[in-house]
Motif scaffolding. Structure first.
Motif, PDB file in Angstrom:
ATOM      1  N   THR A 116     -18.242 -17.815 -36.363  1.00 40.71           N
ATOM      2  CA  THR A 116     -19.047 -16.630 -36.058  1.00 40.71           C
ATOM      3  C   THR A 116     -18.651 -15.498 -36.996  1.00 40.71           C
ATOM      4  OG1 THR A 116     -19.198 -17.259 -33.726  1.00 40.71           O
ATOM      5  CG2 THR A 116     -19.688 -14.982 -34.282  1.00 40.71           C
ATOM      6  N   LEU A 117     -19.657 -14.919 -37.664  1.00 42.23           N
ATOM      7  CA  LEU A 117     -19.424 -13.841 -38.608  1.00 42.23           C
ATOM      8  C   LEU A 117     -20.279 -12.639 -38.225  1.00 42.23           C
ATOM      9  CD1 LEU A 117     -19.511 -15.975 -41.870  1.00 42.23           C
ATOM     10  CD2 LEU A 117     -17.507 -14.776 -40.985  1.00 42.23           C
ATOM     11  N   SER A 132     -21.147 -24.462 -42.384  1.00 37.47           N
ATOM     12  CA  SER A 132     -20.454 -24.284 -43.668  1.00 37.47           C
ATOM     13  C   SER A 132     -21.347 -23.627 -44.705  1.00 37.47           C
ATOM     14  CB  SER A 132     -19.957 -25.640 -44.175  1.00 37.47           C
ATOM     15  OG  SER A 132     -21.035 -26.550 -44.327  1.00 37.47           O
ATOM     16  N   GLY A 133     -22.653 -23.975 -44.721  1.00 37.78           N
ATOM     17  CA  GLY A 133     -23.568 -23.372 -45.685  1.00 37.78           C
ATOM     18  C   GLY A 133     -23.761 -21.884 -45.438  1.00 37.78           C
ATOM     19  N   GLY A 134     -23.977 -21.505 -44.186  1.00 36.90           N
ATOM     20  CA  GLY A 134     -24.142 -20.096 -43.858  1.00 36.90           C
ATOM     21  C   GLY A 134     -22.885 -19.292 -44.128  1.00 36.90           C
ATOM     22  N   ALA A 135     -21.728 -19.870 -43.840  1.00 34.09           N
ATOM     23  CA  ALA A 135     -20.457 -19.182 -44.111  1.00 34.09           C
ATOM     24  C   ALA A 135     -20.268 -18.978 -45.605  1.00 34.09           C
ATOM     25  CB  ALA A 135     -19.301 -19.985 -43.527  1.00 34.09           C
ATOM     26  N   LEU A 136     -20.669 -19.976 -46.403  1.00 35.42           N
ATOM     27  CA  LEU A 136     -20.539 -19.855 -47.861  1.00 35.42           C
ATOM     28  C   LEU A 136     -21.438 -18.749 -48.390  1.00 35.42           C
ATOM     29  CD1 LEU A 136     -19.432 -20.878 -50.564  1.00 35.42           C
ATOM     30  CD2 LEU A 136     -21.299 -22.559 -50.594  1.00 35.42           C
ATOM     31  N   LEU A 137     -22.683 -18.673 -47.906  1.00 28.93           N
ATOM     32  CA  LEU A 137     -23.598 -17.621 -48.344  1.00 28.93           C
ATOM     33  C   LEU A 137     -23.077 -16.235 -47.959  1.00 28.93           C
ATOM     34  CD1 LEU A 137     -27.086 -19.211 -47.544  1.00 28.93           C
ATOM     35  CD2 LEU A 137     -26.045 -18.864 -49.792  1.00 28.93           C
ATOM     36  N   PHE A 138     -22.547 -16.105 -46.747  1.00 26.39           N
ATOM     37  CA  PHE A 138     -21.988 -14.831 -46.308  1.00 26.39           C
ATOM     38  C   PHE A 138     -20.817 -14.427 -47.204  1.00 26.39           C
ATOM     39  CE2 PHE A 138     -19.103 -12.132 -43.979  1.00 26.39           C
ATOM     40  CZ  PHE A 138     -19.931 -11.236 -43.319  1.00 26.39           C
ATOM     41  N   THR A 139     -19.960 -15.396 -47.496  1.00 22.99           N
ATOM     42  CA  THR A 139     -18.785 -15.119 -48.333  1.00 22.99           C
ATOM     43  C   THR A 139     -19.193 -14.697 -49.733  1.00 22.99           C
ATOM     44  OG1 THR A 139     -17.443 -16.690 -47.076  1.00 22.99           O
ATOM     45  CG2 THR A 139     -16.664 -16.097 -49.269  1.00 22.99           C
ATOM     46  N   LEU A 140     -20.167 -15.391 -50.319  1.00 23.35           N
ATOM     47  CA  LEU A 140     -20.634 -15.031 -51.662  1.00 23.35           C
ATOM     48  C   LEU A 140     -21.243 -13.638 -51.670  1.00 23.35           C
ATOM     49  CD1 LEU A 140     -22.227 -18.408 -52.840  1.00 23.35           C
ATOM     50  CD2 LEU A 140     -20.092 -17.372 -53.646  1.00 23.35           C
ATOM     51  N   GLY A 141     -22.021 -13.315 -50.624  1.00 21.08           N
ATOM     52  CA  GLY A 141     -22.582 -11.972 -50.522  1.00 21.08           C
ATOM     53  C   GLY A 141     -21.507 -10.918 -50.383  1.00 21.08           C
ATOM     54  N   PHE A 142     -20.490 -11.228 -49.602  1.00 23.32           N
ATOM     55  CA  PHE A 142     -19.367 -10.301 -49.392  1.00 23.32           C
ATOM     56  C   PHE A 142     -18.668 -10.000 -50.721  1.00 23.32           C
ATOM     57  CE2 PHE A 142     -15.026  -9.162 -48.409  1.00 23.32           C
ATOM     58  CZ  PHE A 142     -15.128  -8.376 -47.279  1.00 23.32           C
ATOM     59  N   PHE A 181     -18.165  -5.352 -44.337  1.00 25.68           N
ATOM     60  CA  PHE A 181     -18.442  -6.054 -43.075  1.00 25.68           C
ATOM     61  C   PHE A 181     -19.508  -5.309 -42.271  1.00 25.68           C
ATOM     62  CE2 PHE A 181     -14.167  -8.236 -43.365  1.00 25.68           C
ATOM     63  CZ  PHE A 181     -14.691  -9.514 -43.385  1.00 25.68           C
ATOM     64  N   HIS A 182     -19.382  -3.990 -42.176  1.00 26.76           N
ATOM     65  CA  HIS A 182     -20.356  -3.206 -41.423  1.00 26.76           C
ATOM     66  C   HIS A 182     -21.721  -3.250 -42.087  1.00 26.76           C
ATOM     67  CE1 HIS A 182     -16.818  -0.604 -39.726  1.00 26.76           C
ATOM     68  NE2 HIS A 182     -16.859  -1.822 -39.215  1.00 26.76           N
ATOM     69  N   PHE A 183     -21.738  -3.206 -43.420  1.00 26.53           N
ATOM     70  CA  PHE A 183     -23.002  -3.229 -44.162  1.00 26.53           C
ATOM     71  C   PHE A 183     -23.718  -4.566 -43.988  1.00 26.53           C
ATOM     72  CE2 PHE A 183     -25.037  -4.365 -48.289  1.00 26.53           C
ATOM     73  CZ  PHE A 183     -26.118  -3.499 -48.205  1.00 26.53           C
ATOM     74  N   LEU A 184     -23.002  -5.664 -44.202  1.00 27.57           N
ATOM     75  CA  LEU A 184     -23.616  -6.978 -44.063  1.00 27.57           C
ATOM     76  C   LEU A 184     -23.960  -7.288 -42.611  1.00 27.57           C
ATOM     77  CD1 LEU A 184     -21.444  -9.137 -46.530  1.00 27.57           C
ATOM     78  CD2 LEU A 184     -23.707  -8.156 -46.911  1.00 27.57           C
ATOM     79  N   GLY A 185     -23.185  -6.729 -41.703  1.00 31.22           N
ATOM     80  CA  GLY A 185     -23.417  -6.985 -40.293  1.00 31.22           C
ATOM     81  C   GLY A 185     -24.467  -6.091 -39.677  1.00 31.22           C
ATOM     82  N   ASP A 196     -24.209  -3.008 -38.878  1.00 33.92           N
ATOM     83  CA  ASP A 196     -23.495  -2.396 -37.751  1.00 33.92           C
ATOM     84  C   ASP A 196     -23.843  -0.923 -37.553  1.00 33.92           C
ATOM     85  OD1 ASP A 196     -21.747  -2.908 -35.653  1.00 33.92           O
ATOM     86  OD2 ASP A 196     -20.060  -2.020 -36.699  1.00 33.92           O
ATOM     87  N   GLY A 197     -24.673  -0.391 -38.441  1.00 33.21           N
ATOM     88  CA  GLY A 197     -25.040   1.018 -38.316  1.00 33.21           C
ATOM     89  C   GLY A 197     -23.967   1.941 -38.852  1.00 33.21           C
ATOM     90  N   GLY A 198     -24.111   3.223 -38.583  1.00 33.56           N
ATOM     91  CA  GLY A 198     -23.138   4.193 -39.071  1.00 33.56           C
ATOM     92  C   GLY A 198     -23.347   4.507 -40.541  1.00 33.56           C
ATOM     93  N   SER A 199     -22.345   5.134 -41.131  1.00 35.17           N
ATOM     94  CA  SER A 199     -22.456   5.575 -42.523  1.00 35.17           C
ATOM     95  C   SER A 199     -22.530   4.413 -43.497  1.00 35.17           C
ATOM     96  CB  SER A 199     -21.262   6.476 -42.878  1.00 35.17           C
ATOM     97  OG  SER A 199     -20.035   5.785 -42.708  1.00 35.17           O
ATOM     98  N   ASP A 200     -22.007   3.247 -43.124  1.00 35.64           N
ATOM     99  CA  ASP A 200     -21.965   2.119 -44.055  1.00 35.64           C
ATOM    100  C   ASP A 200     -23.318   1.449 -44.248  1.00 35.64           C
ATOM    101  OD1 ASP A 200     -19.171   2.219 -44.636  1.00 35.64           O
ATOM    102  OD2 ASP A 200     -18.771   1.375 -42.663  1.00 35.64           O
ATOM    103  N   VAL A 201     -24.314   1.801 -43.446  1.00 38.27           N
ATOM    104  CA  VAL A 201     -25.627   1.191 -43.577  1.00 38.27           C
ATOM    105  C   VAL A 201     -26.261   1.555 -44.925  1.00 38.27           C
ATOM    106  CG1 VAL A 201     -26.951   3.067 -42.537  1.00 38.27           C
ATOM    107  CG2 VAL A 201     -27.760   0.706 -42.313  1.00 38.27           C
ATOM    108  N   SER A 202     -25.868   2.680 -45.499  1.00 43.51           N
ATOM    109  CA  SER A 202     -26.422   3.126 -46.780  1.00 43.51           C
ATOM    110  C   SER A 202     -25.576   2.691 -47.968  1.00 43.51           C
ATOM    111  CB  SER A 202     -26.559   4.651 -46.780  1.00 43.51           C
ATOM    112  OG  SER A 202     -25.309   5.271 -46.514  1.00 43.51           O
ATOM    113  N   LEU A 203     -24.600   1.820 -47.747  1.00 41.21           N
ATOM    114  CA  LEU A 203     -23.686   1.426 -48.816  1.00 41.21           C
ATOM    115  C   LEU A 203     -24.433   0.867 -50.027  1.00 41.21           C
ATOM    116  CD1 LEU A 203     -20.300  -0.357 -48.471  1.00 41.21           C
ATOM    117  CD2 LEU A 203     -21.971  -1.334 -50.007  1.00 41.21           C
TER     118      LEU A 203
END
Length: 273
Positions: A158-159, A167-177, A234-238, A240-247
């Motif tokens: 869970t991310l 495994s595929g979804g985790a890899l895509l998330f990691t590459l995006g991160f 993490f907040h941006f990809l997730g 999560d709202g807040g100031s990081d949404v505009s990252l």
């Protein structure tokens, strides 16, 4: 146009971007400090792997912990290392490249050739980007291998923002991160070039870059990613709202601003005086 001016014009067109990149790369990798900084960073990568093996736990932010497994370890490996990158690796390399060549007089030798100062700035930025990008890619590779070898095996994880993935979804998330992290690193390198334009002394340039990293949080909460890189990603990809949404758009604007301000400021400065 005289024959001399015509010859000078032909010489200027002969100095290609590829030649500038090759020349800058040779200067960067011949410096002992470059190898030392890269070696220290990789040592910390291995030490952080050992630390994560001992705890099997990391954090999205100070308020949310997460158990590590074979699929989610790579992003959390960069969590602590991003601070090292922003406070030590990038400031030292950028100050040495953009400022050290000026204070040592090496840039005067480079400018004996009819090279555009703005293109030289871009060449320095690209070479530093390739070096930092290589370290980032190595971190991703080590983190992925480390997760598969040392962390508890998991078929799904869970991310934040991605939910439960395989495994595929985790890899895509990691590459995006890691891609977002690299864009932040690249923006900070550009900032380093501008700071070195103002204070060419490498020590003062290093202090100035640190001032930008720490001072950003006092200018606006939206610049918190310069200080807490991984938490903001993490907040941006997730979502999560807040100031990081505009990252995303802030990093793009910062990159564009560095290109414009950096190339114009380097073009106007007579570095050979």
């Amino acid at each position: 146009m005289s024959n001399r001016e015509g010859a000078a014009g032909r010489m200027k067109t002969n100095v290609s971007m590829g030649s500038l990149l090759k020349s800058e790369g040779q200067r960067v990798f011949k410096r002992k400090r470059t190898g030392f900084v890269a070696a220290v960073y990789l040592i910390f990568v291995l030490l952080d792997c050992i630390f994560l093996t001992m705890t099997n736990t990391s954090f999205y932010d100070p308020g949310r912990s997460v158990p590590l497994d074979s699929l989610n370890a790579a992003p959390f490996l960069l969590r602590e290392l991003a601070l090292l990158m922003n406070f030590v690796v990038i400031p030292m390399l950028a100050a040495d490249s953009f400022g050290g060549d000026v204070s040592s007089g090496a840039l005067r030798l480079v400018l004996i050739r009819p090279a555009s100062r703005s293109r030289l700035f871009l060449a320095k930025w690209l070479v530093q980007g390739m070096l930092v990008g290589t370290l980032t890619l190595l971190t991703w590779g080590i983190g992925t291998a480390f997760g598969r070898i040392a962390m508890p095996h998991a078929d799904r994880t869970t991310l934040m923002g991605a939910g439960t993935v395989g495994s595929g979804g985790a890899l895509l998330f990691t590459l995006g991160f890691y891609a977002v992290a690299f864009c932040i690193f690249l923006a900070l390198i550009g900032v380093g070039g501008i700071v070195a334009r103002i204070v060419p002394n490498p020590v003062l340039a290093y202090i100035g870059i640190l001032g930008v990293v720490v001072g950003g949080i006092y200018v606006s909460d939206r610049l918190a990613f310069l200080l807490s890189v991984s938490d903001s990603i993490f907040h941006f990809l997730g979502g999560d709202g807040g100031s990081d949404v505009s990252l995303g758009w802030i990093v793009c604007a910062l990159l564009a601003g560095c290109v414009i301000i950096g190339t114009l400021s380097w073009r106007r400065r007579e570095w050979t005086q």
